[in-house]
Design an enzyme around this catalytic site. Sequence first.
Site, short mmCIF file in Angstrom:
data_model
loop_
_atom_site.label_atom_id
_atom_site.label_comp_id
_atom_site.label_asym_id
_atom_site.label_seq_id
_atom_site.Cartn_x
_atom_site.Cartn_y
_atom_site.Cartn_z
N LYS A 141 3.46 0.68 3.04
CA LYS A 141 3.08 -0.35 4.03
C LYS A 141 3.04 -1.69 3.31
O LYS A 141 2.65 -1.76 2.15
CB LYS A 141 1.71 -0.04 4.62
N HIS A 162 -13.31 2.19 -0.25
CA HIS A 162 -13.31 1.10 0.75
C HIS A 162 -13.96 -0.17 0.19
O HIS A 162 -14.46 -1.00 0.95
CB HIS A 162 -14.09 1.47 2.03
N ARG A 179 -2.57 -2.11 -3.42
CA ARG A 179 -3.84 -1.45 -3.11
C ARG A 179 -3.93 -0.15 -3.91
O ARG A 179 -3.03 0.69 -3.82
CB ARG A 179 -3.92 -1.14 -1.63
N GLY A 210 -11.60 7.47 7.85
CA GLY A 210 -12.50 7.68 6.71
C GLY A 210 -13.62 6.68 6.88
O GLY A 210 -13.38 5.55 7.30
N ASN A 213 0.87 -1.18 0.00
CA ASN A 213 0.00 0.00 0.00
C ASN A 213 0.91 1.22 0.00
O ASN A 213 1.46 1.61 1.03
CB ASN A 213 -0.88 -0.04 1.26
N ARG A 251 -12.73 14.85 7.71
CA ARG A 251 -13.40 15.17 6.43
C ARG A 251 -14.86 15.52 6.70
O ARG A 251 -15.49 14.93 7.57
CB ARG A 251 -13.38 13.95 5.49
N GLU A 301 -8.67 -6.01 4.48
CA GLU A 301 -8.52 -5.62 3.08
C GLU A 301 -7.29 -6.27 2.45
O GLU A 301 -7.30 -6.64 1.29
CB GLU A 301 -8.40 -4.08 2.99
N GLU A 318 -15.65 -1.52 14.68
CA GLU A 318 -15.30 -2.74 15.43
C GLU A 318 -15.17 -2.48 16.92
O GLU A 318 -15.36 -3.39 17.72
CB GLU A 318 -13.94 -3.29 14.92
N ASN A 319 -14.81 -1.24 17.27
CA ASN A 319 -14.43 -1.00 18.67
C ASN A 319 -15.35 -0.10 19.48
O ASN A 319 -15.25 -0.07 20.69
CB ASN A 319 -13.02 -0.38 18.71
#
Length: 395
Positions: free
Chosen positions: A14, A179, A90, A209, A7, A238, A380, A331-332
């Site tokens: 990454k 996404h 990606r 995002g 990425n 954003r 992903e 998720e959190n």
Amino acid sequence: MYILVVNAGSSSLKYQLFDMDTQEVAAKGNCDRIGIDGKLTHTAAGKDKIQKDISMPTHSQAVSVLIDTLTDKEYGCISSMSEISAVGHRIVHGGPWLIKSVRVDDEVLADLEKCRDLAPLHTVPHLLGIKGCMEVMPETPQVLVMDTAFHQTMPPEAYTYPIPHELAEKYKIRRYGFHGTSHRYVSGKAIEYLGNPNAKIVTCHLGNGSSISAVDGGKCVDTSMGFTPLEGVIMGSRCGAVDPAIIPFLMEKENIPVSEMGNWMNKKCGFLGVSGVSSDLREIEAAINEGNERATLAFNVLAYQIKKYIGSYTAAMNGLDCIVFTAGIGENNSDIRRLALENMSFYGIELDEEKNRQRDVVEISTENSRVKVLVIPTNEELVIASDTMKIVSES
Ligand code: ADP
């Protein structure tokens, strides 16, 4: 079989190396501060994390550093570069040209070049990352996996903006959505979980995002992000969707030049702009606990907007079987899930508050809830690795 997932950003690269026999991550890391001074962070499975200052003036040099690290006797996990069967990249924006995962050749690179205009901040670094990998690993196939691809199944009424047709055509202005790899992964997992390939699902990818998609029978029929990743719900910094007239109004009143307006909409708005506290929802929650009303407002705006998207996508799909929450917030953050789904028994949505508060629980709706509510961690990189493996195995 090993697949490297890359990425590439403007100053970072990454990476995750997947062992596809087990689908496990064999090593991962980040070549950061490319073109500045260079910092490597790397962890191979079962070994200690390492951090090193190491010069990487270009993306090509960053790729060399990562290959040296992956094959290092002490820190690495493979003995030679030839063990990497392919690289999956990606890609944030494939425009109307790159609509499914594809192996890199000259034509594909030319198509990606065309996306520069649509998403310069992402496309330019992507090209540097791909060319860096091609230079360092000339024998290794390269595959592109686009964030926009999953949304290509939207019908025209969902992707068309009401602007003059000629201009939309000329500049390729339409809803693309982002996404997509995440929405595809979590909706696929939800379909598996429900055992229903025709399920009508709303997927909520909520991170720095955020985007929300309507997925009907495994196909995306609408999504909240648009021509760029700015549209949709309030995000970390954003703005999400605003009345378009606000932008020229503020530019005039505050003397903001066009060159700064993009930065303003991307970096100064969202949770940060509304709360004045932070773009990070954890810090917003800490401020809420101290009684900060603007932080509370930012939080409530997100919950309310999620609720509205669920309602409109339920109408668009003529039904709803499942809602999925994913990414950092999804998720959190149990509070945002609770608030977004509050008072929706009309839709057959009933959250189990106890399960919602617990960690690592997939199904957080009550047994009686007609609509299942699931928390599914996104992955992903695994989708990119799997697509890459499929493409190179077929060719
Ligand atoms: P990105 O879009 O950059 O990938 P993430 O998916 O990591 O972002 O999401 C970042 C957001 O998720 C932040 O607002 C952060 O507060 C929230 N978040 C991430 N991890 C946690 C956690 N463990 N607990 C609560 N909130 C979290």
